[in-house]
Design a protein around this motif. Structure first.
Motif, PDB file in Angstrom:
ATOM      1  N   ASN A   1      11.600   6.056  -1.818  1.00 25.90           N
ATOM      2  CA  ASN A   1      12.278   6.269  -0.485  1.00 25.90           C
ATOM      3  C   ASN A   1      11.811   7.035   0.510  1.00 25.90           C
ATOM      4  OD1 ASN A   1      13.970   4.153  -1.305  1.00 25.90           O
ATOM      5  ND2 ASN A   1      15.356   5.584  -1.942  1.00 25.90           N
ATOM      6  N   LYS A   2      11.231   8.207   0.195  1.00 26.17           N
ATOM      7  CA  LYS A   2      10.942   9.423   0.591  1.00 26.17           C
ATOM      8  C   LYS A   2       9.338   9.788   0.861  1.00 26.17           C
ATOM      9  CE  LYS A   2      15.368  10.520   1.766  1.00 26.17           C
ATOM     10  NZ  LYS A   2      15.994  10.334   3.016  1.00 26.17           N
ATOM     11  N   PHE A   3       8.940   9.935  -0.369  1.00 27.61           N
ATOM     12  CA  PHE A   3       7.349  10.195  -0.216  1.00 27.61           C
ATOM     13  C   PHE A   3       6.386   9.252   0.323  1.00 27.61           C
ATOM     14  CE2 PHE A   3       8.280  12.508  -4.535  1.00 27.61           C
ATOM     15  CZ  PHE A   3       8.549  13.591  -3.859  1.00 27.61           C
ATOM     16  N   ARG A   4       5.340   9.680   1.302  1.00 30.25           N
ATOM     17  CA  ARG A   4       4.524   9.044   1.969  1.00 30.25           C
ATOM     18  C   ARG A   4       3.087   9.359   1.182  1.00 30.25           C
ATOM     19  NH1 ARG A   4       6.945  11.035   6.432  1.00 30.25           N
ATOM     20  NH2 ARG A   4       4.882  12.048   6.908  1.00 30.25           N
ATOM     21  N   VAL A   5       2.449   8.483   0.903  1.00 26.05           N
ATOM     22  CA  VAL A   5       1.125   8.628   0.330  1.00 26.05           C
ATOM     23  C   VAL A   5      -0.245   8.330   1.269  1.00 26.05           C
ATOM     24  CG1 VAL A   5       1.963   8.570  -1.997  1.00 26.05           C
ATOM     25  CG2 VAL A   5       1.068   6.328  -0.837  1.00 26.05           C
ATOM     26  N   ASP A   6      -1.255   9.186   0.975  1.00 29.52           N
ATOM     27  CA  ASP A   6      -2.587   8.650   1.605  1.00 29.52           C
ATOM     28  C   ASP A   6      -3.233   7.547   0.841  1.00 29.52           C
ATOM     29  OD1 ASP A   6      -5.201   8.899   2.468  1.00 29.52           O
ATOM     30  OD2 ASP A   6      -4.911  10.620   3.155  1.00 29.52           O
ATOM     31  N   GLN A   7      -3.284   6.349   1.320  1.00 31.24           N
ATOM     32  CA  GLN A   7      -4.028   5.469   0.422  1.00 31.24           C
ATOM     33  C   GLN A   7      -5.387   5.587   0.355  1.00 31.24           C
ATOM     34  OE1 GLN A   7      -2.228   2.661  -0.688  1.00 31.24           O
ATOM     35  NE2 GLN A   7      -0.301   3.210   0.475  1.00 31.24           N
ATOM     36  N   ASP A   8      -5.867   6.683   1.016  1.00 32.31           N
ATOM     37  CA  ASP A   8      -7.431   6.880   0.621  1.00 32.31           C
ATOM     38  C   ASP A   8      -8.086   7.836  -0.236  1.00 32.31           C
ATOM     39  OD1 ASP A   8      -8.138   4.608   2.280  1.00 32.31           O
ATOM     40  OD2 ASP A   8      -7.908   5.625   4.218  1.00 32.31           O
ATOM     41  N   GLU A   9      -6.755   8.989  -0.203  1.00 29.26           N
ATOM     42  CA  GLU A   9      -7.192  10.203  -0.882  1.00 29.26           C
ATOM     43  C   GLU A   9      -6.563   9.717  -2.639  1.00 29.26           C
ATOM     44  OE1 GLU A   9      -6.814  15.008  -0.968  1.00 29.26           O
ATOM     45  OE2 GLU A   9      -6.331  13.566   0.998  1.00 29.26           O
ATOM     46  N   VAL A  10      -7.124   9.600  -3.437  1.00 27.33           N
ATOM     47  CA  VAL A  10      -6.759   9.129  -4.714  1.00 27.33           C
ATOM     48  C   VAL A  10      -7.413   9.995  -5.827  1.00 27.33           C
ATOM     49  CG1 VAL A  10      -6.115   6.729  -3.997  1.00 27.33           C
ATOM     50  CG2 VAL A  10      -8.654   7.256  -5.079  1.00 27.33           C
ATOM     51  N   ILE A  11      -6.774   9.984  -6.995  1.00 31.47           N
ATOM     52  CA  ILE A  11      -7.709  10.427  -8.022  1.00 31.47           C
ATOM     53  C   ILE A  11      -7.419   9.716  -9.475  1.00 31.47           C
ATOM     54  CG2 ILE A  11      -7.681  13.172  -7.241  1.00 31.47           C
ATOM     55  CD1 ILE A  11      -5.272  13.396  -9.231  1.00 31.47           C
ATOM     56  N   VAL A  12      -7.998   9.539 -10.259  1.00 36.11           N
ATOM     57  CA  VAL A  12      -7.818   8.540 -11.462  1.00 36.11           C
ATOM     58  C   VAL A  12      -7.730   9.371 -12.652  1.00 36.11           C
ATOM     59  CG1 VAL A  12      -8.644   6.696 -12.875  1.00 36.11           C
ATOM     60  CG2 VAL A  12      -9.102   6.708 -10.394  1.00 36.11           C
ATOM     61  N   ILE A  13      -6.674   9.443 -13.293  1.00 36.13           N
ATOM     62  CA  ILE A  13      -6.721   9.998 -14.697  1.00 36.13           C
ATOM     63  C   ILE A  13      -6.273   9.021 -15.727  1.00 36.13           C
ATOM     64  CG2 ILE A  13      -5.421  11.666 -15.840  1.00 36.13           C
ATOM     65  CD1 ILE A  13      -4.622  13.314 -13.188  1.00 36.13           C
ATOM     66  N   GLY A  14      -7.135   8.815 -16.866  1.00 39.50           N
ATOM     67  CA  GLY A  14      -6.987   7.862 -17.646  1.00 39.50           C
ATOM     68  C   GLY A  14      -7.168   6.487 -16.868  1.00 39.50           C
ATOM     69  N   ASP A  15      -6.083   5.607 -17.253  1.00 40.75           N
ATOM     70  CA  ASP A  15      -6.058   4.342 -16.501  1.00 40.75           C
ATOM     71  C   ASP A  15      -5.066   4.244 -15.334  1.00 40.75           C
ATOM     72  OD1 ASP A  15      -7.558   3.136 -18.659  1.00 40.75           O
ATOM     73  OD2 ASP A  15      -5.957   2.764 -19.779  1.00 40.75           O
ATOM     74  N   ILE A  16      -4.641   5.639 -14.911  1.00 46.23           N
ATOM     75  CA  ILE A  16      -3.680   5.497 -13.737  1.00 46.23           C
ATOM     76  C   ILE A  16      -4.228   6.383 -12.445  1.00 46.23           C
ATOM     77  CG2 ILE A  16      -1.444   6.567 -12.921  1.00 46.23           C
ATOM     78  CD1 ILE A  16      -0.788   6.795 -16.003  1.00 46.23           C
ATOM     79  N   THR A  17      -4.136   5.524 -11.478  1.00 47.19           N
ATOM     80  CA  THR A  17      -4.366   5.790 -10.201  1.00 47.19           C
ATOM     81  C   THR A  17      -3.423   6.526  -9.324  1.00 47.19           C
ATOM     82  OG1 THR A  17      -6.165   3.913  -9.961  1.00 47.19           O
ATOM     83  CG2 THR A  17      -5.694   5.084  -7.853  1.00 47.19           C
ATOM     84  N   TYR A  18      -3.577   7.554  -8.881  1.00 44.88           N
ATOM     85  CA  TYR A  18      -2.772   8.476  -8.536  1.00 44.88           C
ATOM     86  C   TYR A  18      -3.081   8.452  -6.812  1.00 44.88           C
ATOM     87  CZ  TYR A  18      -1.020   9.860 -12.898  1.00 44.88           C
ATOM     88  OH  TYR A  18      -0.497   9.787 -14.352  1.00 44.88           O
ATOM     89  N   LYS A  19      -1.965   8.644  -5.699  1.00 42.81           N
ATOM     90  CA  LYS A  19      -2.211   8.596  -4.698  1.00 42.81           C
ATOM     91  C   LYS A  19      -1.572  10.016  -3.942  1.00 42.81           C
ATOM     92  CE  LYS A  19      -2.395   3.733  -4.163  1.00 42.81           C
ATOM     93  NZ  LYS A  19      -2.148   2.670  -3.427  1.00 42.81           N
ATOM     94  N   LYS A  20      -2.491  10.639  -3.048  1.00 41.39           N
ATOM     95  CA  LYS A  20      -1.880  12.134  -2.718  1.00 41.39           C
ATOM     96  C   LYS A  20      -0.556  11.960  -1.844  1.00 41.39           C
ATOM     97  CE  LYS A  20      -2.674  16.473  -0.792  1.00 41.39           C
ATOM     98  NZ  LYS A  20      -3.335  17.268   0.223  1.00 41.39           N
ATOM     99  N   ILE A  21       0.327  12.646  -2.304  1.00 39.80           N
ATOM    100  CA  ILE A  21       1.678  12.750  -1.355  1.00 39.80           C
ATOM    101  C   ILE A  21       1.385  13.628  -0.312  1.00 39.80           C
ATOM    102  CG2 ILE A  21       4.059  13.285  -1.442  1.00 39.80           C
ATOM    103  CD1 ILE A  21       3.864  12.872  -4.411  1.00 39.80           C
TER     104      ILE A  21
END
Length: 131
Positions: free
Chosen positions: A7-27
């Motif tokens: 509901n509240k967090f907005r992420v940058d779709q282009d600033e990502v990191i991958v750890i294992g099999d999970i892609t994380y997007k910067k809040i």
């Protein structure tokens, strides 16, 4: 409070990191959101409780990519009860019970809210049960 992820967090779709099999997007608004809801201790507890959804780097907080579309449903019941166990002019303690009848899920938690600079902030939520 615990479904603030979607509901509240907005992420940058282009600033990502991958750890294992999970892609994380910067809040991009982590501090703005969290500083209005939680004390520093409350923020730490929130991130620790939901640690599988976050990656933390020197560059900030990242959210697991699947949570950009899906909610974490700790407090989404349609029957909510909040019981105050103690209260003062600067602190309120209570128990939260929510029942979500459509999928037979329940949440039981304790909560502590404190007054900081004329603003009530969550200092602790301890989830006791989520089933």
């Amino acid at each position: 409070m615990y479904d603030v992820v979607n509901n509240k967090f907005r992420v940058d779709q282009d600033e990502v990191i991958v750890i294992g099999d999970i892609t994380y997007k910067k809040i991009v608004n982590f501090d703005d959101v969290m500083d209005n809801l939680f004390t520093l201790d409350g923020q730490k507890k929130y991130v620790d409780d939901l640690s599988s959804y976050f990656a933390i780097t020197d560059n900030g907080y990242y959210l697991a990519g699947n949570l950009v579309s899906y909610q974490t449903y700790y407090f989404r019941g349609d029957n909510t009860n909040i019981y105050i166990t103690s209260a003062s002019s600067h602190e309120i303690n209570g128990i939260i019970y929510e029942k979500w009848t459509s999928n037979n899920k329940n949440t039981l938690a304790t909560i502590k809210v404190v007054l900081v600079n004329d603003k009530w902030l969550v200092d602790d939520i301890t989830l006791l049960a989520t089933e």
